[in-house]
Design a protein around this motif. Structure first.
Motif, PDB file in Angstrom:
ATOM      1  N   GLU A 110       0.990  -1.284  -0.074  1.00 53.96           N
ATOM      2  CA  GLU A 110       0.066   0.100  -0.014  1.00 53.96           C
ATOM      3  C   GLU A 110       0.744   1.457  -0.022  1.00 53.96           C
ATOM      4  O   GLU A 110       0.419   2.254  -0.737  1.00 53.96           O
ATOM      5  N   PRO A 111       1.835   1.382   0.895  1.00 58.18           N
ATOM      6  CA  PRO A 111       2.709   2.614   0.856  1.00 58.18           C
ATOM      7  C   PRO A 111       3.292   2.986  -0.578  1.00 58.18           C
ATOM      8  O   PRO A 111       3.121   3.999  -0.853  1.00 58.18           O
ATOM      9  N   PHE A 112       3.593   1.862  -1.472  1.00 58.77           N
ATOM     10  CA  PHE A 112       4.161   2.211  -2.578  1.00 58.77           C
ATOM     11  C   PHE A 112       2.923   2.852  -3.527  1.00 58.77           C
ATOM     12  O   PHE A 112       3.329   3.886  -4.380  1.00 58.77           O
ATOM     13  N   LEU A 113       1.830   2.318  -3.594  1.00 60.49           N
ATOM     14  CA  LEU A 113       0.678   2.622  -4.318  1.00 60.49           C
ATOM     15  C   LEU A 113       0.465   4.186  -3.710  1.00 60.49           C
ATOM     16  O   LEU A 113       0.285   5.462  -4.541  1.00 60.49           O
ATOM     17  N   THR A 118       0.100  10.043  -4.104  1.00 56.90           N
ATOM     18  CA  THR A 118       0.382  11.440  -3.483  1.00 56.90           C
ATOM     19  C   THR A 118       1.253  12.246  -4.376  1.00 56.90           C
ATOM     20  O   THR A 118       0.763  13.391  -4.539  1.00 56.90           O
ATOM     21  N   PHE A 119       2.355  11.786  -4.791  1.00 55.13           N
ATOM     22  CA  PHE A 119       3.363  12.764  -5.437  1.00 55.13           C
ATOM     23  C   PHE A 119       2.850  12.675  -7.068  1.00 55.13           C
ATOM     24  O   PHE A 119       3.024  14.015  -7.543  1.00 55.13           O
ATOM     25  N   GLY A 120       2.364  11.807  -7.590  1.00 51.91           N
ATOM     26  CA  GLY A 120       1.709  12.031  -8.885  1.00 51.91           C
ATOM     27  C   GLY A 120       0.404  12.601  -8.967  1.00 51.91           C
ATOM     28  O   GLY A 120       0.238  13.569  -9.783  1.00 51.91           O
ATOM     29  N   GLY A 121      -0.504  12.744  -7.834  1.00 50.14           N
ATOM     30  CA  GLY A 121      -1.634  13.676  -7.589  1.00 50.14           C
ATOM     31  C   GLY A 121      -1.172  14.976  -7.370  1.00 50.14           C
ATOM     32  O   GLY A 121      -1.817  15.783  -8.033  1.00 50.14           O
ATOM     33  N   ILE A 122      -0.119  15.118  -6.826  1.00 50.69           N
ATOM     34  CA  ILE A 122       0.521  16.477  -6.713  1.00 50.69           C
ATOM     35  C   ILE A 122       0.744  17.432  -8.149  1.00 50.69           C
ATOM     36  O   ILE A 122       0.490  18.441  -8.203  1.00 50.69           O
ATOM     37  N   TYR A 123       1.348  16.447  -8.787  1.00 48.15           N
ATOM     38  CA  TYR A 123       1.847  16.971 -10.034  1.00 48.15           C
ATOM     39  C   TYR A 123       0.553  17.011 -11.031  1.00 48.15           C
ATOM     40  O   TYR A 123       0.461  18.000 -11.573  1.00 48.15           O
ATOM     41  N   MET A 125      -2.309  17.606 -10.069  1.00 48.17           N
ATOM     42  CA  MET A 125      -3.133  18.963  -9.545  1.00 48.17           C
ATOM     43  C   MET A 125      -2.471  20.148 -10.091  1.00 48.17           C
ATOM     44  O   MET A 125      -3.067  21.058 -10.734  1.00 48.17           O
ATOM     45  N   TRP A 126      -1.167  20.072  -9.876  1.00 49.02           N
ATOM     46  CA  TRP A 126      -0.368  21.111 -10.477  1.00 49.02           C
ATOM     47  C   TRP A 126      -0.584  21.636 -12.165  1.00 49.02           C
ATOM     48  O   TRP A 126      -0.315  22.772 -12.385  1.00 49.02           O
ATOM     49  N   ILE A 127      -0.576  20.561 -12.877  1.00 43.49           N
ATOM     50  CA  ILE A 127      -0.855  20.703 -14.259  1.00 43.49           C
ATOM     51  C   ILE A 127      -2.380  21.172 -14.677  1.00 43.49           C
ATOM     52  O   ILE A 127      -2.314  21.337 -16.005  1.00 43.49           O
ATOM     53  N   GLY A 128      -3.152  21.077 -13.634  1.00 46.76           N
ATOM     54  CA  GLY A 128      -4.471  21.448 -13.879  1.00 46.76           C
ATOM     55  C   GLY A 128      -5.707  20.581 -13.673  1.00 46.76           C
ATOM     56  O   GLY A 128      -6.822  21.001 -13.794  1.00 46.76           O
ATOM     57  N   ILE A 129      -5.453  19.210 -13.206  1.00 51.03           N
ATOM     58  CA  ILE A 129      -6.476  18.370 -12.867  1.00 51.03           C
ATOM     59  C   ILE A 129      -6.766  18.536 -11.256  1.00 51.03           C
ATOM     60  O   ILE A 129      -6.165  17.846 -10.466  1.00 51.03           O
ATOM     61  N   SER A 130      -7.470  19.550 -11.033  1.00 48.24           N
ATOM     62  CA  SER A 130      -7.566  20.189  -9.597  1.00 48.24           C
ATOM     63  C   SER A 130      -8.307  19.174  -8.652  1.00 48.24           C
ATOM     64  O   SER A 130      -8.011  19.170  -7.569  1.00 48.24           O
ATOM     65  N   TRP A 131      -9.054  18.191  -9.178  1.00 53.41           N
ATOM     66  CA  TRP A 131      -9.788  17.332  -8.154  1.00 53.41           C
ATOM     67  C   TRP A 131      -8.704  16.345  -7.509  1.00 53.41           C
ATOM     68  O   TRP A 131      -8.914  15.541  -6.768  1.00 53.41           O
ATOM     69  N   PHE A 132      -7.414  16.189  -8.156  1.00 54.64           N
ATOM     70  CA  PHE A 132      -6.636  15.368  -7.688  1.00 54.64           C
ATOM     71  C   PHE A 132      -6.247  15.711  -6.271  1.00 54.64           C
ATOM     72  O   PHE A 132      -5.559  15.007  -5.341  1.00 54.64           O
ATOM     73  N   LYS A 133      -6.399  16.975  -5.869  1.00 57.15           N
ATOM     74  CA  LYS A 133      -6.124  17.208  -4.345  1.00 57.15           C
ATOM     75  C   LYS A 133      -6.769  16.349  -3.265  1.00 57.15           C
ATOM     76  O   LYS A 133      -6.069  16.237  -2.244  1.00 57.15           O
ATOM     77  N   PHE A 138      -6.396  11.660   0.664  1.00 59.50           N
ATOM     78  CA  PHE A 138      -6.507  10.360   0.862  1.00 59.50           C
ATOM     79  C   PHE A 138      -5.339   9.398   0.839  1.00 59.50           C
ATOM     80  O   PHE A 138      -5.049   8.879   2.003  1.00 59.50           O
ATOM     81  N   SER A 139      -4.456   9.616  -0.227  1.00 58.65           N
ATOM     82  CA  SER A 139      -3.506   8.697  -0.113  1.00 58.65           C
ATOM     83  C   SER A 139      -2.534   8.992   0.582  1.00 58.65           C
ATOM     84  O   SER A 139      -1.864   8.086   1.422  1.00 58.65           O
ATOM     85  N   GLY A 140      -2.256  10.274   0.940  1.00 60.14           N
ATOM     86  CA  GLY A 140      -1.292  10.607   2.124  1.00 60.14           C
ATOM     87  C   GLY A 140      -1.673  10.203   3.385  1.00 60.14           C
ATOM     88  O   GLY A 140      -0.684   9.809   4.274  1.00 60.14           O
TER      89      GLY A 140
END
Length: 165
Positions: A110-113, A118-123, A125-133, A138-140
């Protein structure tokens, strides 16, 4: 090869060494969480503000700017690499502790997922897919729970006296 419960058979000095490592690793992990709290990135709005800035918010008490390309790649790159190594080392210790195989799978896979989400989601979100926050929160949270569970399991088995059979 029998590895379930192998940790408890190690000499006291080695178990103490492993316990010390897990304590120091935990201090580092939870210090990172304090940093997240300090940057107010514990809410969806705080995560978004931390990475996308708040230049348009006239009521902001502290001006934050959108992270640049290099800064985002550095954050994602270093966190994925370092967290993968952290969870690999801790996972190895979990596998030699005594616990049901399903729990070990959960605490080690689970931690690898969560790292990727978490960090893919941050990226993303940063490029414009805001719901990844929301995915990031949740993953964090799951990552933190997995770390805590794995660290407690290893510490408990390092510090408890082995059963004489």
């Amino acid at each position: 090869m029998t590895y379930n419960g192998l940790l408890a058979t190690f000499p006291k000095e080695i178990r103490f060494f492993i316990a010390t490592f897990v304590v120091i690793l935990s201090v580092g992990f939870f210090t990172g969480l304090l940093f997240i709290k300090e940057t107010e990135s514990t809410t969806p709005a705080g995560i978004e503000e931390n990475y996308l800035g708040n230049e348009d918010d006239e009521e902001a008490t502290e001006m934050k700017f959108k992270k640049g390309d290099r800064e985002m790649l550095t954050i994602v790159h270093t966190h994925i690499l370092s967290m993968s190594l952290i969870f690999f080392l801790l996972g190895g210790l979990v596998w030699i502790s005594k616990a049901p195989k399903k729990w070990k799978l959960l605490l080690t896979i689970e931690p690898f997922l969560s790292v990727i989400l978490t960090f893919g989601g941050i990226y993303l979100m940063w490029i414009g897919i805001s719901w990844f926050k929301y995915v990031v929160i949740f993953s964090g949270t799951l990552m933190t729970l997995s770390f805590t569970g794995a660290a407690c399991l290893v510490l408990w088995q390092c510090l408890k006296p082995p059963k004489v059979e």
